[in-house]
Design a protein around this motif. Sequence first.
Motif, PDB file in Angstrom:
ATOM      1  N   PRO A   1       5.422  26.067  -8.525  1.00 45.13           N
ATOM      2  CA  PRO A   1       4.220  26.810  -8.917  1.00 45.13           C
ATOM      3  C   PRO A   1       3.940  26.619 -10.405  1.00 45.13           C
ATOM      4  O   PRO A   1       4.858  26.665 -11.228  1.00 45.13           O
ATOM      5  CB  PRO A   1       4.581  28.258  -8.594  1.00 45.13           C
ATOM      6  N   ARG A   2       2.665  26.365 -10.732  1.00 47.52           N
ATOM      7  CA  ARG A   2       2.338  25.962 -12.103  1.00 47.52           C
ATOM      8  C   ARG A   2       0.850  26.129 -12.370  1.00 47.52           C
ATOM      9  O   ARG A   2       0.068  26.409 -11.483  1.00 47.52           O
ATOM     10  CB  ARG A   2       2.714  24.504 -12.309  1.00 47.52           C
ATOM     11  N   VAL A   3       0.484  25.857 -13.634  1.00 51.81           N
ATOM     12  CA  VAL A   3      -0.909  25.761 -14.063  1.00 51.81           C
ATOM     13  C   VAL A   3      -1.098  24.346 -14.574  1.00 51.81           C
ATOM     14  O   VAL A   3      -0.277  23.847 -15.349  1.00 51.81           O
ATOM     15  CB  VAL A   3      -1.230  26.776 -15.183  1.00 51.81           C
ATOM     16  N   GLU A   4      -2.179  23.691 -14.133  1.00 52.74           N
ATOM     17  CA  GLU A   4      -2.449  22.335 -14.619  1.00 52.74           C
ATOM     18  C   GLU A   4      -3.931  22.176 -14.925  1.00 52.74           C
ATOM     19  O   GLU A   4      -4.780  22.800 -14.295  1.00 52.74           O
ATOM     20  CB  GLU A   4      -1.980  21.278 -13.621  1.00 52.74           C
ATOM     21  N   GLN A   5      -4.201  21.346 -15.923  1.00 51.34           N
ATOM     22  CA  GLN A   5      -5.588  21.077 -16.302  1.00 51.34           C
ATOM     23  C   GLN A   5      -6.146  20.002 -15.381  1.00 51.34           C
ATOM     24  O   GLN A   5      -5.531  18.972 -15.164  1.00 51.34           O
ATOM     25  CB  GLN A   5      -5.670  20.610 -17.757  1.00 51.34           C
ATOM     26  N   VAL A   6      -7.353  20.269 -14.827  1.00 47.58           N
ATOM     27  CA  VAL A   6      -7.978  19.323 -13.900  1.00 47.58           C
ATOM     28  C   VAL A   6      -9.322  18.823 -14.414  1.00 47.58           C
ATOM     29  O   VAL A   6      -9.944  17.966 -13.786  1.00 47.58           O
ATOM     30  CB  VAL A   6      -8.151  19.934 -12.498  1.00 47.58           C
ATOM     31  N   GLY A   7      -9.785  19.337 -15.527  1.00 50.24           N
ATOM     32  CA  GLY A   7     -11.048  18.922 -16.124  1.00 50.24           C
ATOM     33  C   GLY A   7     -11.195  19.596 -17.463  1.00 50.24           C
ATOM     34  O   GLY A   7     -10.326  20.374 -17.888  1.00 50.24           O
TER      35      GLY A   7
ATOM     36  N   ALA B   1      -4.212  26.841 -10.833  1.00 48.53           N
ATOM     37  CA  ALA B   1      -2.894  27.471 -10.795  1.00 48.53           C
ATOM     38  C   ALA B   1      -2.453  27.570  -9.341  1.00 48.53           C
ATOM     39  O   ALA B   1      -3.229  27.979  -8.482  1.00 48.53           O
ATOM     40  CB  ALA B   1      -2.940  28.852 -11.428  1.00 48.53           C
ATOM     41  N   TYR B   2      -1.229  27.172  -9.087  1.00 48.53           N
ATOM     42  CA  TYR B   2      -0.640  27.243  -7.751  1.00 48.53           C
ATOM     43  C   TYR B   2       0.376  28.370  -7.770  1.00 48.53           C
ATOM     44  O   TYR B   2       1.353  28.327  -8.521  1.00 48.53           O
ATOM     45  CB  TYR B   2      -0.001  25.905  -7.377  1.00 48.53           C
ATOM     46  N   VAL B   3       0.133  29.397  -6.946  1.00 47.49           N
ATOM     47  CA  VAL B   3       0.908  30.632  -6.992  1.00 47.49           C
ATOM     48  C   VAL B   3       1.500  30.913  -5.614  1.00 47.49           C
ATOM     49  O   VAL B   3       0.811  30.779  -4.597  1.00 47.49           O
ATOM     50  CB  VAL B   3       0.018  31.817  -7.423  1.00 47.49           C
ATOM     51  N   VAL B   4       2.754  31.309  -5.598  1.00 47.91           N
ATOM     52  CA  VAL B   4       3.434  31.694  -4.357  1.00 47.91           C
ATOM     53  C   VAL B   4       3.770  33.177  -4.447  1.00 47.91           C
ATOM     54  O   VAL B   4       4.390  33.627  -5.413  1.00 47.91           O
ATOM     55  CB  VAL B   4       4.716  30.870  -4.132  1.00 47.91           C
ATOM     56  N   ALA B   5       3.355  33.924  -3.420  1.00 47.76           N
ATOM     57  CA  ALA B   5       3.704  35.339  -3.320  1.00 47.76           C
ATOM     58  C   ALA B   5       4.856  35.476  -2.331  1.00 47.76           C
ATOM     59  O   ALA B   5       4.887  34.787  -1.309  1.00 47.76           O
ATOM     60  CB  ALA B   5       2.499  36.139  -2.841  1.00 47.76           C
TER      61      ALA B   5
ATOM     62  N   VAL C   1     -10.796  29.044 -14.166  1.00 46.32           N
ATOM     63  CA  VAL C   1      -9.492  28.993 -13.509  1.00 46.32           C
ATOM     64  C   VAL C   1      -9.706  29.085 -12.001  1.00 46.32           C
ATOM     65  O   VAL C   1     -10.435  29.947 -11.521  1.00 46.32           O
ATOM     66  CB  VAL C   1      -8.590  30.160 -13.978  1.00 46.32           C
ATOM     67  N   THR C   2      -9.079  28.168 -11.270  1.00 52.19           N
ATOM     68  CA  THR C   2      -9.066  28.234  -9.815  1.00 52.19           C
ATOM     69  C   THR C   2      -7.628  28.482  -9.392  1.00 52.19           C
ATOM     70  O   THR C   2      -6.740  27.701  -9.728  1.00 52.19           O
ATOM     71  CB  THR C   2      -9.598  26.932  -9.186  1.00 52.19           C
ATOM     72  N   LEU C   3      -7.416  29.582  -8.700  1.00 56.95           N
ATOM     73  CA  LEU C   3      -6.089  29.943  -8.212  1.00 56.95           C
ATOM     74  C   LEU C   3      -5.964  29.556  -6.747  1.00 56.95           C
ATOM     75  O   LEU C   3      -6.868  29.826  -5.950  1.00 56.95           O
ATOM     76  CB  LEU C   3      -5.862  31.451  -8.342  1.00 56.95           C
TER      77      LEU C   3
END
Length: 168
Positions: free
Chosen positions: A58-64, A70-74, A92-94
Amino acid sequence: MHIHAYEKLWLAAAIALILLLIGSVTYGAVGPGVAMVTDSENQIDAGGLDEDERFSEPRVEQVGENHYEAYVVAYQFAFDPSPIVVPEDSRVTLYVTSRDVVHGFEVVGTNANTMVVPGEVAQISFEVDEPGEYGVVCNEYCGAAHHTMEGKLHVVSQSEFENRGENA
């Protein structure tokens, strides 16, 4: 049959309120910016998130330019990553999924709010303007320690965001 003037007034008011209710419910269902949940996405294996390239780390990455994902796991009873760190003045797109039970994901103080279902990927987009700290809470009962399930979203300056990788 004679209808008293007050009865006519109350009848007209009741009809107006019913029409207002129907109109507001219709607008809420199809109004601008409202998207219904679809099943167009393929399901993922909730037990195999470690093998999914999006959720294994799970992380945050720049796409533009000024756009981050951000890829989040609950999971019971936390969010990964926490804190989620994004730069100010960005979109931000989660992408949020669950590895165990149904959870909620709400960024307090924003319109980011979704249900997180195992095997599904929820997508939420919003804009962050200035530095600050937001709470992330689970708003779906997920077990005995549900009340302790919280995380953080940190909005930091662009320079602080770029420098955080060097300090890790």
